[in-house]
Scaffold this motif. Sequence first.
Motif, PDB file in Angstrom:
ATOM      1  N   GLU A   8       0.859  -1.173   0.000  1.00 26.09           N
ATOM      2  CA  GLU A   8       0.000   0.000   0.000  1.00 26.09           C
ATOM      3  C   GLU A   8       0.899   1.227   0.000  1.00 26.09           C
ATOM      4  O   GLU A   8       1.906   1.253   0.671  1.00 26.09           O
ATOM      5  CB  GLU A   8      -0.866  -0.040   1.263  1.00 26.09           C
ATOM      6  CG  GLU A   8      -1.833   1.079   1.398  1.00 26.09           C
ATOM      7  CD  GLU A   8      -2.640   0.893   2.671  1.00 26.09           C
ATOM      8  OE1 GLU A   8      -2.078   1.091   3.759  1.00 26.09           O
ATOM      9  OE2 GLU A   8      -3.824   0.555   2.554  1.00 26.09           O
ATOM     10  N   GLN A  18       0.760  -4.123   3.650  1.00 20.88           N
ATOM     11  CA  GLN A  18      -0.647  -4.117   4.061  1.00 20.88           C
ATOM     12  C   GLN A  18      -0.824  -5.161   5.156  1.00 20.88           C
ATOM     13  O   GLN A  18      -0.189  -6.212   5.111  1.00 20.88           O
ATOM     14  CB  GLN A  18      -1.508  -4.444   2.842  1.00 20.88           C
ATOM     15  CG  GLN A  18      -2.982  -4.348   3.095  1.00 20.88           C
ATOM     16  CD  GLN A  18      -3.741  -4.235   1.808  1.00 20.88           C
ATOM     17  OE1 GLN A  18      -3.677  -3.214   1.166  1.00 20.88           O
ATOM     18  NE2 GLN A  18      -4.433  -5.280   1.424  1.00 20.88           N
ATOM     19  N   ALA A  43      -7.869  -1.747   4.788  1.00 20.41           N
ATOM     20  CA  ALA A  43      -7.627  -2.760   3.753  1.00 20.41           C
ATOM     21  C   ALA A  43      -6.623  -3.776   4.305  1.00 20.41           C
ATOM     22  O   ALA A  43      -5.676  -3.410   5.009  1.00 20.41           O
ATOM     23  CB  ALA A  43      -7.068  -2.108   2.499  1.00 20.41           C
ATOM     24  N   TYR A  44      -6.834  -5.038   3.993  1.00 17.59           N
ATOM     25  CA  TYR A  44      -5.950  -6.085   4.493  1.00 17.59           C
ATOM     26  C   TYR A  44      -6.028  -7.279   3.555  1.00 17.59           C
ATOM     27  O   TYR A  44      -6.927  -7.406   2.749  1.00 17.59           O
ATOM     28  CB  TYR A  44      -6.337  -6.503   5.915  1.00 17.59           C
ATOM     29  CG  TYR A  44      -7.696  -7.153   6.018  1.00 17.59           C
ATOM     30  CD1 TYR A  44      -7.826  -8.548   6.063  1.00 17.59           C
ATOM     31  CD2 TYR A  44      -8.855  -6.391   6.052  1.00 17.59           C
ATOM     32  CE1 TYR A  44      -9.073  -9.146   6.145  1.00 17.59           C
ATOM     33  CE2 TYR A  44     -10.108  -6.983   6.141  1.00 17.59           C
ATOM     34  CZ  TYR A  44     -10.213  -8.355   6.188  1.00 17.59           C
ATOM     35  OH  TYR A  44     -11.449  -8.942   6.266  1.00 17.59           O
ATOM     36  N   ASP A  45      -5.061  -8.143   3.684  1.00 16.73           N
ATOM     37  CA  ASP A  45      -5.063  -9.412   2.959  1.00 16.73           C
ATOM     38  C   ASP A  45      -5.395 -10.522   3.933  1.00 16.73           C
ATOM     39  O   ASP A  45      -5.097 -10.419   5.129  1.00 16.73           O
ATOM     40  CB  ASP A  45      -3.697  -9.676   2.327  1.00 16.73           C
ATOM     41  CG  ASP A  45      -3.431  -8.760   1.149  1.00 16.73           C
ATOM     42  OD1 ASP A  45      -4.311  -8.641   0.279  1.00 16.73           O
ATOM     43  OD2 ASP A  45      -2.347  -8.155   1.120  1.00 16.73           O
TER      44      ASP A  45
END
Length: 128
Positions: A8, A18, A43-45
């Motif tokens: 990011e 991220q 936002a994240y994975d």
Amino acid sequence: MRSQRWMETLESGMEIMQPVLYTYFRSSCSWRVRIALAFKGIAYDQVPVNLVKGGGQQHANSFKALNPMKQVPALSIDGITISQSLAIIQYLDETRPGPRLLPEDSKKRAQVRMISDHITSGIQPLQV
């Protein structure tokens, strides 16, 4: 295992990783963290950790190195990995702007923590 979108760019142009949530789709503890991340717009994975397949992927050495407790959820963020859903939620609230997850008033915040502890250590073990 991670998605393609795990870098990011901040307005300053500095790149950071991220956040990565290690999760299992049936885990109510993981649900708490996913809800908190969504509510705060972070936002994240996700990296799925199947707790059943092959005796449980949480027992793999690679996951044990990440989280010695071998539990989900675990959130890798800001150069650390945090486990336990309530600790993750409190960290997010203390370090990320946006809608608060816990009340500002210390008495109300204590009540929320008390109710949360009842759920995680009283109700949830019976539910599971």
